[in-house]
Scaffold this motif. Sequence first.
Motif, PDB file in Angstrom:
ATOM      1  N   PRO A  46       0.821  -0.884  -0.007  1.00  0.00           N
ATOM      2  CA  PRO A  46      -0.004   0.227  -0.173  1.00  0.00           C
ATOM      3  C   PRO A  46       1.293   0.986   0.165  1.00  0.00           C
ATOM      4  CG  PRO A  46      -0.223  -0.969   2.527  1.00  0.00           C
ATOM      5  CD  PRO A  46       0.767  -1.945   1.432  1.00  0.00           C
ATOM      6  N   GLN A  47       2.064   1.017   0.794  1.00  0.00           N
ATOM      7  CA  GLN A  47       3.211   2.029   0.780  1.00  0.00           C
ATOM      8  C   GLN A  47       3.171   2.529  -0.755  1.00  0.00           C
ATOM      9  OE1 GLN A  47       3.973   4.292   3.213  1.00  0.00           O
ATOM     10  NE2 GLN A  47       4.407   5.499   2.031  1.00  0.00           N
ATOM     11  N   GLY A  48       3.838   1.616  -1.817  1.00  0.00           N
ATOM     12  CA  GLY A  48       4.257   2.179  -3.183  1.00  0.00           C
ATOM     13  C   GLY A  48       2.897   2.176  -3.584  1.00  0.00           C
ATOM     14  N   TYR A  49       2.455   1.452  -3.743  1.00  0.00           N
ATOM     15  CA  TYR A  49       1.120   1.293  -4.281  1.00  0.00           C
ATOM     16  C   TYR A  49      -0.104   2.655  -4.395  1.00  0.00           C
ATOM     17  CZ  TYR A  49      -1.905  -0.222  -8.490  1.00  0.00           C
ATOM     18  OH  TYR A  49      -2.576  -0.449  -9.868  1.00  0.00           O
ATOM     19  N   ILE A  50       0.211   3.218  -3.533  1.00  0.00           N
ATOM     20  CA  ILE A  50      -1.417   3.906  -2.920  1.00  0.00           C
ATOM     21  C   ILE A  50      -0.457   5.469  -2.516  1.00  0.00           C
ATOM     22  CG2 ILE A  50      -3.251   4.412  -1.684  1.00  0.00           C
ATOM     23  CD1 ILE A  50      -3.809   1.579  -1.806  1.00  0.00           C
ATOM     24  N   LEU A  51      -0.401   4.710  -1.325  1.00  0.00           N
ATOM     25  CA  LEU A  51      -0.057   6.446  -0.599  1.00  0.00           C
ATOM     26  C   LEU A  51       1.760   6.997  -1.549  1.00  0.00           C
ATOM     27  CD1 LEU A  51       0.303   5.161   2.894  1.00  0.00           C
ATOM     28  CD2 LEU A  51      -1.230   6.378   2.142  1.00  0.00           C
ATOM     29  N   ASP A  52       2.468   6.961  -2.004  1.00  0.00           N
ATOM     30  CA  ASP A  52       3.796   7.473  -2.831  1.00  0.00           C
ATOM     31  C   ASP A  52       2.809   7.934  -4.258  1.00  0.00           C
ATOM     32  OD1 ASP A  52       5.507   6.112  -0.545  1.00  0.00           O
ATOM     33  OD2 ASP A  52       6.754   4.485  -1.686  1.00  0.00           O
ATOM     34  N   ARG A  53       2.124   7.047  -4.529  1.00  0.00           N
ATOM     35  CA  ARG A  53       1.328   8.040  -5.911  1.00  0.00           C
ATOM     36  C   ARG A  53       0.528   8.909  -6.137  1.00  0.00           C
ATOM     37  NH1 ARG A  53       0.618   2.723  -9.325  1.00  0.00           N
ATOM     38  NH2 ARG A  53       2.560   1.950  -9.693  1.00  0.00           N
ATOM     39  N   GLY A  54       0.794   9.659  -4.495  1.00  0.00           N
ATOM     40  CA  GLY A  54      -0.984  10.499  -3.587  1.00  0.00           C
ATOM     41  C   GLY A  54      -1.510  10.823  -3.517  1.00  0.00           C
ATOM     42  N   GLY A  55      -1.843   8.892  -3.138  1.00  0.00           N
ATOM     43  CA  GLY A  55      -2.980   8.189  -2.288  1.00  0.00           C
ATOM     44  C   GLY A  55      -3.353   8.669  -1.091  1.00  0.00           C
ATOM     45  N   TYR A  56      -3.864   8.332  -0.247  1.00  0.00           N
ATOM     46  CA  TYR A  56      -4.300   8.102   1.143  1.00  0.00           C
ATOM     47  C   TYR A  56      -5.138   7.136   1.342  1.00  0.00           C
ATOM     48  CZ  TYR A  56      -3.184  12.978   0.088  1.00  0.00           C
ATOM     49  OH  TYR A  56      -2.573  13.741  -0.312  1.00  0.00           O
ATOM     50  N   ILE A  57      -4.962   6.075   2.488  1.00  0.00           N
ATOM     51  CA  ILE A  57      -6.138   5.548   3.337  1.00  0.00           C
ATOM     52  C   ILE A  57      -5.956   6.076   4.251  1.00  0.00           C
ATOM     53  CG2 ILE A  57      -5.193   2.870   4.286  1.00  0.00           C
ATOM     54  CD1 ILE A  57      -3.271   2.256   1.845  1.00  0.00           C
ATOM     55  N   PHE A  58      -7.424   5.091   5.378  1.00  0.00           N
ATOM     56  CA  PHE A  58      -7.676   5.838   6.157  1.00  0.00           C
ATOM     57  C   PHE A  58      -8.118   4.423   6.504  1.00  0.00           C
ATOM     58  CE2 PHE A  58      -8.819   9.569   3.910  1.00  0.00           C
ATOM     59  CZ  PHE A  58      -7.931  10.019   4.957  1.00  0.00           C
ATOM     60  N   MET A  59      -8.103   4.051   8.361  1.00  0.00           N
ATOM     61  CA  MET A  59      -8.099   3.475   9.003  1.00  0.00           C
ATOM     62  C   MET A  59      -9.550   2.957  10.093  1.00  0.00           C
ATOM     63  SD  MET A  59      -6.429   0.653   7.476  1.00  0.00           S
ATOM     64  CE  MET A  59      -5.913  -0.350   8.874  1.00  0.00           C
ATOM     65  N   ALA A  60     -10.411   2.783  10.472  1.00  0.00           N
ATOM     66  CA  ALA A  60     -11.414   2.793  11.474  1.00  0.00           C
ATOM     67  C   ALA A  60     -10.733   1.757  12.828  1.00  0.00           C
ATOM     68  CB  ALA A  60     -12.498   2.532  10.947  1.00  0.00           C
ATOM     69  N   ARG A  61     -10.460   2.233  13.646  1.00  0.00           N
ATOM     70  CA  ARG A  61     -10.351   1.601  15.164  1.00  0.00           C
ATOM     71  C   ARG A  61     -11.729   1.480  16.413  1.00  0.00           C
ATOM     72  NH1 ARG A  61      -5.919   4.130  18.054  1.00  0.00           N
ATOM     73  NH2 ARG A  61      -7.381   5.440  18.469  1.00  0.00           N
ATOM     74  N   HIS A  62     -12.113   0.721  16.647  1.00  0.00           N
ATOM     75  CA  HIS A  62     -13.522   0.642  17.661  1.00  0.00           C
ATOM     76  C   HIS A  62     -13.024  -0.486  18.141  1.00  0.00           C
ATOM     77  CE1 HIS A  62     -17.468  -0.152  18.912  1.00  0.00           C
ATOM     78  NE2 HIS A  62     -17.457  -1.433  18.650  1.00  0.00           N
ATOM     79  N   ASN A  63     -12.697  -0.359  19.772  1.00  0.00           N
ATOM     80  CA  ASN A  63     -12.850  -1.135  20.722  1.00  0.00           C
ATOM     81  C   ASN A  63     -11.125  -1.563  21.445  1.00  0.00           C
ATOM     82  OD1 ASN A  63     -15.934  -0.840  22.043  1.00  0.00           O
ATOM     83  ND2 ASN A  63     -16.277  -2.456  21.413  1.00  0.00           N
TER      84      ASN A  63
END
Length: 157
Positions: A46-63
């Motif tokens: 995900p770092q190379g394919y999404i983030l380094d190409r100008g993208g973003y990732i979000f994570m949801a945390r519950h409990n």
Amino acid sequence: MNTPVSAVDILPYEPAHQAAFRDLNHEWITRYFVLEDLDRRMLDDPQGYILDRGGYIFMARHNGQLVGTCALVYEHEGVYELAKMAVTPAAQGLGIGYLLGQAVINKAREIGAREIELLSNRKLAPALALYRKLGFAEAPLLPSEYQRSDIRMVLAL
């Protein structure tokens, strides 16, 4: 009973989240489809394919657990793709997908995107309902690397 949305934190991706990002997506994709090459590329790096190409990732945390994720993938100037949205079955129905979708849309607006598109499959009715609730509308399906995609939706910002 629905959990209050205040019990859910939407976090920016960090490298320690890579296994959860992969596992959450692997879980839903293999429940309905098979992993495709493009899935593997995104989930394994995900770092190379999404983030380094100008993208973003979000994570949801519950409990204290990472229970969901969603990516905003750079496509071309002003256009991003909402991709790799996943919420573990035990946390579905809590509004987490909606919160993740809102986080992606807010980030896209913040960075000046003009459009977000997504690819999905018509048999994923709850996902399509969520996308419509977020403001996406069906658009013509363009050629895609994904074999499973049979619907494209777009949100103009």
